[in-house]
Design a protein around this motif. Structure first.
Motif, short mmCIF file in Angstrom:
data_model
loop_
_atom_site.label_atom_id
_atom_site.label_comp_id
_atom_site.label_asym_id
_atom_site.label_seq_id
_atom_site.Cartn_x
_atom_site.Cartn_y
_atom_site.Cartn_z
N ALA A 223 0.74 -1.10 0.11
CA ALA A 223 -0.17 -0.08 -0.05
C ALA A 223 1.04 1.27 -0.03
CB ALA A 223 -0.91 -0.10 1.13
N ILE A 224 0.52 2.12 -0.85
CA ILE A 224 1.23 3.37 -1.00
C ILE A 224 0.30 4.60 -0.56
CG2 ILE A 224 2.49 4.78 -2.73
CD1 ILE A 224 3.19 2.28 -4.38
N ILE A 225 0.34 5.03 0.66
CA ILE A 225 -0.60 6.04 1.03
C ILE A 225 -0.05 7.23 1.25
CG2 ILE A 225 -2.40 6.25 2.83
CD1 ILE A 225 -1.38 3.48 3.66
N THR A 226 -0.83 8.18 0.81
CA THR A 226 -0.41 9.86 0.85
C THR A 226 -1.40 10.38 1.88
OG1 THR A 226 0.43 9.76 -1.35
CG2 THR A 226 -0.23 11.92 -0.34
N TYR A 227 -1.00 10.82 2.91
CA TYR A 227 -1.69 11.63 3.97
C TYR A 227 -1.82 13.20 3.74
CZ TYR A 227 -1.69 7.01 6.05
OH TYR A 227 -1.89 5.56 6.54
N HIS A 228 -2.63 13.86 4.00
CA HIS A 228 -2.71 15.13 3.84
C HIS A 228 -3.38 15.89 4.76
CE1 HIS A 228 -2.25 14.67 -0.89
NE2 HIS A 228 -3.12 13.54 -0.59
N ASP A 229 -3.08 17.21 5.17
CA ASP A 229 -3.75 17.85 6.23
C ASP A 229 -3.52 17.13 7.65
OD1 ASP A 229 -4.18 19.79 4.23
OD2 ASP A 229 -6.12 18.82 3.71
N SER A 230 -2.18 16.54 7.96
CA SER A 230 -2.09 15.81 9.19
C SER A 230 -2.48 16.75 10.47
CB SER A 230 -0.93 15.36 9.12
OG SER A 230 -0.59 14.47 8.24
N GLU A 231 -2.64 18.08 10.42
CA GLU A 231 -2.72 18.70 11.60
C GLU A 231 -4.36 18.70 11.80
OE1 GLU A 231 -3.79 21.28 7.94
OE2 GLU A 231 -1.98 19.96 8.43
N ASN A 232 -5.08 17.98 10.93
CA ASN A 232 -6.55 17.86 11.39
C ASN A 232 -6.75 16.20 11.85
OD1 ASN A 232 -7.22 20.45 10.55
ND2 ASN A 232 -7.32 20.05 8.40
N LYS A 233 -5.92 15.61 12.14
CA LYS A 233 -5.79 14.40 12.39
C LYS A 233 -6.92 14.30 13.79
CE LYS A 233 -2.47 11.49 12.72
NZ LYS A 233 -1.10 10.79 12.96
N PRO A 234 -7.71 13.04 14.02
CA PRO A 234 -8.86 12.86 14.93
C PRO A 234 -8.04 12.98 16.23
CG PRO A 234 -9.25 11.46 13.28
CD PRO A 234 -8.01 11.96 12.73
N LYS A 235 -8.76 13.42 17.40
CA LYS A 235 -8.19 13.78 18.83
C LYS A 235 -8.94 12.83 19.57
CE LYS A 235 -5.46 17.91 18.11
NZ LYS A 235 -6.02 17.98 16.60
N ASN A 236 -8.39 12.38 20.84
CA ASN A 236 -9.15 11.58 21.85
C ASN A 236 -10.41 12.43 22.45
OD1 ASN A 236 -7.02 10.17 21.74
ND2 ASN A 236 -6.45 10.32 23.86
N GLY A 237 -11.64 11.70 22.48
CA GLY A 237 -12.65 12.36 23.00
C GLY A 237 -13.75 12.43 21.71
#
Length: 452
Positions: A223-237
């Motif tokens: 799998a070759i995955i490109t992640y964009h806008d990592s600053e919006n990654k889900p947070k706890n809660g």
């Protein structure tokens, strides 16, 4: 004979040692530390050049034989006019009897609107084609991906045969080995970590173990995955919601961050994995009798997100796999919790391998064989800004707003239809809506006429 046996054993030992060393150095160790040597990117770019050459050869061969290549309809088989029910009725009445839509009376010409819409839906409906594999315009050397396979030349046949040997003779055994390694390590490490007392150390080790094992499983699919806008990654809660194409969506997202899973308790191998995972991390598993209890499900989810130390919940609100061309109706349950929602859009590149799981056609084992015998799984993941339910919104409106944002970001069609239509019949409420709409058009026309 004894000398030959010794030589054979020595060669097998050397082969196993070399195989294991390559596996450890180039795959397992990079997965542990979350690094990449760029080999998969180079592999992807090389494949693209080969696919382009193969497609050109196929087109040239068809042209020499004066044959027409099959081209998929990207915008549908028929051109549909975007007109309202009232506009179509008026047009049909004018072209037929010459009368306008001015009274609450039924005319025979009115049925042509419904006949036309019915035929359009039979020929090219918006729902059924979302549950079949996407047809490619170019050829990726897989016979299951293009109808133009019969137009290949001798040179292309040799290249295709070489591709079969590479995919099934080299890539498949390597990927199966990696898959068993990743799953085996996941069960072993989570069971071991589950023996530790609850606390920061247990959470830290659990996160690292999950990430490592999921990254090994990602490499098992190349799998070759490109992640964009990592600053919006889900947070706890919070709750992470994403469009759903395949069971491997979980692995794709979990290789970049840890999530709490939600699902039904299974038996067999899946049950062993579930029981091991829940020892190290508070996943939410429901018994079969509990799944239909909406209040119990909502309470378990609410209790989880209320604890800010627990991982974000990963949910696929469509409830079924769609072929990555659209996003269908989101179930409202996960949007009634009243917490922050983190939308994620996943878009696969079908040129290297079709990730869509047609569960009505293929079983899980057959599907995984298709995945592991494909060239690669290439996809992009977009983390969207967190969204919260507004005061004026109900759960359905909030779900539709999140769905529209995911569809827009991933370049997918935004459909209102329920993905459950894959197996179920159309509900009577849909028919009643059309009947009510037609009645309103007739009554509205009569009211306008009485005012004038």
């Amino acid at each position: 004979m004894f000398l030959f046996d010794n030589l054979l054993c020595m060669l097998l030992g050397i082969s196993f040692t070399v195989w294991f060393t390559l596996l450890l150095v180039f795959i397992i160790v990079p997965a542990v530390f979350g690094v990449s040597f760029g080999i998969r990117r180079l592999y992807m770019n090389t494949l693209l050049k080969i696919f382009e050459w193969a497609t050109l050869r196929m087109e040239r061969g068809a042209k020499e034989k004066n044959q027409q290549l099959y081209k998929p309809y990207s915008n549908g088989i028929i051109a549909k006019e975007l007109a309202s029910l009232e506009q179509e009725m008026q047009e049909m009445r004018r072209s037929g009897s010459g009368s306008a839509l001015g009274g609450a009376e039924f005319e025979m010409s009115d049925i042509f609107h419904f006949c036309r819409r019915g035929v359009e839906s039979i020929v090219d409906d918006e729902v059924t084609k979302r549950f079949t594999a996407e047809e490619l315009e170019s050829w990726n050397l897989l016979t299951r991906s293009n109808y133009n396979f019969n137009h290949i030349s001798t040179r292309l046949t040799v290249l295709w045969g070489l591709g079969v040997l590479i995919r099934y003779g080299i890539l498949l055994p390597l990927r199966v080995t990696l898959a068993f390694t990743g799953v085996g390590l996941l069960v072993f490490l989570t069971s071991l970590i589950g023996l530790l007392p609850n606390g920061g150390m247990k959470s830290f080790l659990s996160e690292k173990a999950h990430l490592m094992c999921y990254r090994i499983c990602v490499r098992a699919l190349t799998a070759i995955i490109t992640y964009h806008d990592s600053e919006n990654k889900p947070k706890n809660g919070g709750i992470c919601v994403a469009n759903h194409t395949s069971p491997i969506d979980v692995i794709i997202l979990s290789s970049d961050g840890c999530y709490a899973m939600v699902g039904q308790v299974h038996g067999g191998l899946m049950g062993v994995i579930q029981r091991a995972m829940v020892k190290a991390c508070p996943h939410i598993w429901f018994e079969r009798s509990e799944v239909k209890d909406r209040h119990l499900v909502a309470k378990r989810l609410s209790d989880h997100v209320a604890d800010k130390t627990k991982l974000p919940i990963l949910i696929f609100p469509e409830g079924t796999c769609i072929n990555n061309t659209s996003v269908m109706m989101f179930k409202k349950g996960s949007f009634e919790i009243g917490c922050t929602v983190y939308p994620v859009a996943i878009k696969y590149d079908p040129r290297f391998g079709d990730a869509f799981w047609n569960s009505s056609k293929f079983g899980m084992v057959n599907y995984l064989l298709h995945m592991m015998s494909s060239w690669a799984i290439v996809c992009s993941v977009w983390y969207l800004p967190p969204m919260s339910r507004e005061e004026s919104e109900d759960a359905v409106q909030f779900a539709n707003r999140v769905k529209a944002a995911i569809a827009r970001k991933g370049g997918l069609a935004d459909l209102l239809w329920d993905g459950g239509l894959k197996r179920d019949k159309v509900k009577e409420v849909f028919k009643e809506e059309q009947q009510k709409l037609y009645s309103k058009v007739l009554v509205g026309g009569a009211e306008d006429r009485s005012r004038s």
